[in-house]
Design an enzyme around this catalytic site. Structure first.
Site, short mmCIF file in Angstrom:
data_model
loop_
_atom_site.label_atom_id
_atom_site.label_comp_id
_atom_site.label_asym_id
_atom_site.label_seq_id
_atom_site.Cartn_x
_atom_site.Cartn_y
_atom_site.Cartn_z
N ALA A 131 20.84 1.05 22.67
CA ALA A 131 21.82 1.45 23.68
C ALA A 131 21.20 2.60 24.48
CB ALA A 131 23.12 1.91 23.03
N SER A 132 21.54 2.68 25.78
CA SER A 132 20.90 3.66 26.65
C SER A 132 21.45 5.07 26.48
CB SER A 132 21.05 3.23 28.11
OG SER A 132 20.41 1.99 28.33
N THR A 133 22.72 5.19 26.03
CA THR A 133 23.33 6.51 25.88
C THR A 133 24.02 6.62 24.52
OG1 THR A 133 25.48 5.85 26.81
CG2 THR A 133 23.78 6.55 28.37
N GLN B 63 27.42 4.70 24.21
CA GLN B 63 27.44 3.24 24.14
C GLN B 63 27.43 2.77 22.68
OE1 GLN B 63 24.04 2.23 26.64
NE2 GLN B 63 25.42 1.57 28.27
#
Length: 239
Positions: free
Chosen positions: A42-44, A47
């Site tokens: 996940a990018s963050t 998320q």
């Protein structure tokens, strides 16, 4: 007495149970089983990984490496660990497939192409559970070939575009990178070293500041990261 001893020894040998030891893996040997290693990202921090993890579990993957890290990150520890395990299993004679929910989880196009080259070299398969590249891809298949070609083309394009941008920047007296210690020549070398898969720390130790109060010293890894990030974020027409 000696004859009696020999007879006893032959009798004992007839009753021994022989066990064949494992044989070393040789070229052309069929893989001994098939392992599936999963990767989720996940990018963050906000998320959720639940959708990816559920899909990997449903696909029969029991060993999953997961992390929450930006697409812009130059190094992803869990992905590196997943690939390392795949290589270890493949070296032991097991057929291995790296399973990912979608190709975007591996990063940008260049990241995916670079990874595909590494997997192909180790004879590791790749499977995407959804998305444009959904399906299982053999390292000798057309998808790996196309990705490798795209990787080489993209690198050449970035290099040529960077050199053109440097000439334009020099003519205007502009410093690239936004930091006083950087210059176009330093950026060119940094991009070249990044293409060689060096870490930010290793890149920094190979660069030298040529102007200002820090002349003769190495830039910090943070400065190298900002310089490369600023370059990557510039619109193509301004580079």
């Amino acid at each position: 007495m000696q004859a009696f001893t020999c007879i006893c020894q032959r009798a004992a040998l007839r009753h021994l149970s022989w066990i064949e030891l494992p044989r070393p893996l040789t070229a052309g040997t069929e893989p001994a089983g098939h392992a599936r290693v999963g990767y989720a990202r996940a990018s963050t921090k906000r998320q959720s990984l639940d959708t990816q993890l559920d899909a990997l579990t449903a696909a029969g993957v029991t060993r999953v490496f997961a992390e929450k890290i930006s697409t812009r990150a130059t190094r992803r520890p869990e992905l590196d660990a997943a690939v390392a395990l795949c290589r270890e299993l493949r070296a032991s004679g097991v057929a291995v497939t790296l399973v990912v929910h979608e190709h975007k989880r591996l990063g940008r196009a260049l990241d995916l192409a670079t990874l595909a080259e590494q997997l192909k070299a180790s004879e590791i398969g790749l499977q995407f559970l959804t998305g444009e590249l959904q399906g299982s891809h053999d390292p000798a298949g057309v998808v790996f070939t196309v990705l490798a070609a795209l990787s080489g083309m993209e690198r050449e394009y970035i290099r040529d575009r960077t050199l053109e941008g440097h000439e334009s920047a020099r003519s205007r007296g502009k410093t690239i990178g936004g930091a006083n210690v950087t210059d176009p020549d330093m950026l060119t070398m940094a991009i070249h070293l990044r293409d060689q898969q060096l870490s930010l720390r290793d890149i920094a130790t190979r660069l030298v500041i040529t102007t200002g109060t820090k002349k003769g010293r190495h830039p910090s890894p943070a400065t190298v990261m900002r310089m490369l990030r600023d370059h990557d974020e510039q619109p193509p027409q301004t580079r």
